[in-house]
Design a protein around this motif. Sequence first.
Motif, mmCIF file in Angstrom:
data_model
loop_
_atom_site.group_PDB
_atom_site.id
_atom_site.type_symbol
_atom_site.label_atom_id
_atom_site.label_comp_id
_atom_site.label_asym_id
_atom_site.label_seq_id
_atom_site.Cartn_x
_atom_site.Cartn_y
_atom_site.Cartn_z
ATOM 1 N N LEU A 175 0.803 -1.211 -0.065
ATOM 2 C CA LEU A 175 -0.041 0.035 0.021
ATOM 3 C C LEU A 175 0.812 1.274 -0.092
ATOM 4 C CD1 LEU A 175 -2.866 1.302 0.294
ATOM 5 C CD2 LEU A 175 -2.435 1.253 2.815
ATOM 6 N N VAL A 176 0.720 2.382 -0.954
ATOM 7 C CA VAL A 176 1.551 3.179 -1.218
ATOM 8 C C VAL A 176 0.860 4.603 -1.140
ATOM 9 C CG1 VAL A 176 3.360 1.941 -2.068
ATOM 10 C CG2 VAL A 176 1.741 3.057 -3.732
ATOM 11 N N ARG A 177 1.650 5.619 -1.183
ATOM 12 C CA ARG A 177 1.022 6.947 -1.400
ATOM 13 C C ARG A 177 1.862 7.597 -2.506
ATOM 14 N NH1 ARG A 177 1.764 10.926 2.390
ATOM 15 N NH2 ARG A 177 -0.147 12.137 1.640
ATOM 16 N N LEU A 178 1.333 7.914 -3.633
ATOM 17 C CA LEU A 178 1.888 8.490 -4.657
ATOM 18 C C LEU A 178 1.862 9.944 -5.175
ATOM 19 C CD1 LEU A 178 1.400 5.483 -6.720
ATOM 20 C CD2 LEU A 178 3.536 5.857 -5.768
ATOM 21 N N THR A 179 2.826 10.709 -5.403
ATOM 22 C CA THR A 179 2.487 12.166 -5.838
ATOM 23 C C THR A 179 1.914 11.904 -7.306
ATOM 24 O OG1 THR A 179 4.603 12.241 -6.786
ATOM 25 C CG2 THR A 179 4.542 13.085 -4.685
ATOM 26 N N PRO A 180 1.447 12.982 -8.116
ATOM 27 C CA PRO A 180 0.993 12.729 -9.418
ATOM 28 C C PRO A 180 2.226 12.099 -10.363
ATOM 29 C CG PRO A 180 0.191 14.850 -8.529
ATOM 30 C CD PRO A 180 0.930 14.126 -7.576
ATOM 31 N N GLU A 181 3.299 12.670 -9.880
ATOM 32 C CA GLU A 181 4.477 11.981 -10.926
ATOM 33 C C GLU A 181 4.551 10.617 -10.490
ATOM 34 O OE1 GLU A 181 7.807 11.547 -13.477
ATOM 35 O OE2 GLU A 181 6.214 12.737 -13.608
ATOM 36 N N PHE A 201 11.227 0.915 -5.198
ATOM 37 C CA PHE A 201 10.512 2.266 -4.431
ATOM 38 C C PHE A 201 11.535 3.236 -4.293
ATOM 39 C CE2 PHE A 201 6.861 -0.686 -3.228
ATOM 40 C CZ PHE A 201 5.961 -0.196 -4.257
ATOM 41 N N LEU A 202 12.740 2.722 -3.868
ATOM 42 C CA LEU A 202 13.758 3.980 -3.751
ATOM 43 C C LEU A 202 14.060 4.606 -5.016
ATOM 44 C CD1 LEU A 202 16.453 2.176 -1.441
ATOM 45 C CD2 LEU A 202 14.834 4.092 -0.856
ATOM 46 N N ARG A 203 13.840 3.865 -6.113
ATOM 47 C CA ARG A 203 13.969 4.628 -7.430
ATOM 48 C C ARG A 203 13.117 5.924 -7.444
ATOM 49 N NH1 ARG A 203 16.622 1.371 -11.122
ATOM 50 N NH2 ARG A 203 17.188 -0.702 -10.746
ATOM 51 N N LEU A 204 11.874 5.879 -6.895
ATOM 52 C CA LEU A 204 10.968 6.902 -6.873
ATOM 53 C C LEU A 204 11.271 8.071 -5.985
ATOM 54 C CD1 LEU A 204 7.676 4.801 -7.362
ATOM 55 C CD2 LEU A 204 9.088 5.775 -8.995
ATOM 56 N N GLY A 205 12.269 7.755 -5.231
ATOM 57 C CA GLY A 205 12.569 9.056 -4.445
ATOM 58 C C GLY A 205 11.455 9.540 -3.663
ATOM 59 N N ALA A 206 11.296 10.797 -3.488
ATOM 60 C CA ALA A 206 10.155 11.461 -2.710
ATOM 61 C C ALA A 206 8.684 11.545 -3.348
ATOM 62 C CB ALA A 206 10.327 12.746 -2.611
ATOM 63 N N GLU A 207 8.687 10.932 -4.701
ATOM 64 C CA GLU A 207 7.494 10.593 -5.156
ATOM 65 C C GLU A 207 6.484 9.333 -4.524
ATOM 66 O OE1 GLU A 207 6.922 12.846 -7.349
ATOM 67 O OE2 GLU A 207 9.049 13.449 -7.602
ATOM 68 N N VAL A 208 7.062 8.812 -3.716
ATOM 69 C CA VAL A 208 6.157 7.558 -3.130
ATOM 70 C C VAL A 208 6.523 7.588 -1.634
ATOM 71 C CG1 VAL A 208 8.071 5.772 -3.427
ATOM 72 C CG2 VAL A 208 5.831 5.409 -3.178
ATOM 73 N N GLU A 209 5.496 7.110 -0.820
ATOM 74 C CA GLU A 209 5.624 6.822 0.611
ATOM 75 C C GLU A 209 4.935 5.453 0.758
ATOM 76 O OE1 GLU A 209 3.947 7.940 5.043
ATOM 77 O OE2 GLU A 209 3.567 9.167 3.212
ATOM 78 N N VAL A 210 5.740 4.474 1.234
ATOM 79 C CA VAL A 210 5.311 3.173 1.283
ATOM 80 C C VAL A 210 4.603 3.122 2.824
ATOM 81 C CG1 VAL A 210 5.784 0.682 1.724
ATOM 82 C CG2 VAL A 210 7.009 2.007 -0.087
ATOM 83 N N ARG A 268 4.478 7.172 -13.266
ATOM 84 C CA ARG A 268 5.647 6.334 -13.339
ATOM 85 C C ARG A 268 5.326 4.942 -13.030
ATOM 86 N NH1 ARG A 268 10.850 9.431 -10.681
ATOM 87 N NH2 ARG A 268 11.926 7.369 -11.172
ATOM 88 N N LEU A 269 4.375 4.789 -12.058
ATOM 89 C CA LEU A 269 4.052 3.363 -11.630
ATOM 90 C C LEU A 269 2.954 2.842 -12.552
ATOM 91 C CD1 LEU A 269 4.317 2.874 -7.915
ATOM 92 C CD2 LEU A 269 5.704 1.784 -9.619
ATOM 93 N N GLY A 270 2.230 3.938 -13.533
ATOM 94 C CA GLY A 270 1.049 3.424 -14.445
ATOM 95 C C GLY A 270 -0.114 3.210 -13.564
ATOM 96 N N VAL A 271 -0.369 4.264 -12.417
ATOM 97 C CA VAL A 271 -1.599 4.169 -11.717
ATOM 98 C C VAL A 271 -2.320 5.503 -12.244
ATOM 99 C CG1 VAL A 271 -2.450 4.437 -8.975
ATOM 100 C CG2 VAL A 271 -0.550 3.047 -9.838
ATOM 101 N N ALA A 272 -3.488 5.199 -11.931
ATOM 102 C CA ALA A 272 -4.674 6.483 -12.120
ATOM 103 C C ALA A 272 -4.308 7.297 -11.317
ATOM 104 C CB ALA A 272 -6.052 5.749 -12.426
#
Length: 309
Positions: free
Chosen positions: A240-246, A277-286, A250-254
């Motif tokens: 379960l993650v939180r994602l910025t628009p970017e 997930f580390l590749r996404l940097g600040a764009e994701v929170e697990v 990048r993950l292909g999520v709506a």
Amino acid sequence: MRASRLVNLLLLLQNRGRMTARQLAEELEVSARTVYRDVEALAAAGIPLYGEAGHAGGYRLVDGYRTRLTGLTADEAQAAFLAALPGTAAELGLGEALATAQLKLRAALPAELREHAGRIQERFLLDAPGWYGDADETPHLAAVAAAVWGRRAVVLRYRRWRAPEEIERRVEPYGLVLKAGRWYLVAGGPSGTRTYRVDQIIELGEQREEFAVPGGFGLAAYWQGYLADFRARLHTGEALVRLTPEGARRLGVAPAEGGWTRARVPIESVDHAHGEFLRLGAEVEVLEPAELRDRIAGTVRALAARYDG
């Protein structure tokens, strides 16, 4: 439509020899009754084919008859040249044969289609391997291909990732698959049909005994099933993650409107997801699982300490 089907029926008989009406109907995706009518039409047009009755019967062309390569459309001629991979043919020891075949094909084409085929080779190049990493060394590829072609069993000494790391096994080579620049051997053995990376073959010993491929086996169908099974085994967990628009992009999520997007995404393992997930940097929170969140938090703290120093 019917003219194209008649040509395809003729080429099937020319390339495969005897075929039953049922086999022809399956290949052409028509009824057996349609095949009977098409065969009659070809015979009436002077094509020397005949039918044999009985269990081992079917339709076949008179021995020695070959049709000339005519009737190709521009798209078909382009596809024939586009499908040829010089690098792949060279790896299989067929580079010279491919060049000769293309010369013969070009010579058989009308002038207009020769021009179309020439433009394809000038403007398109197929390069199968990926960008990263050197190409795999496959010193046994030509010998494996010869065994596949000759339907002869081989004994291979093979390196694999689990213990025992080296095994020796007698296998019956059914076919070769090139996937993303890497060669795979599909072969039957004591445990059924298996897939082997050709670059992991340490030693190859040929046996003279011939084998028959099991009835109903199809290389393309097997490979599709193998890929489906691989993908099913690949993603065995979920995060379960939180994602910025970017990050969502990048993950292909709506993405959700106006902010962060919560999503559940499949993961292969905690170790693998940690790096991805580390590749996404600040764009994701697990958020979950806790083990993955703690791993990423620990890595971030270590990085912060290193750069603060």
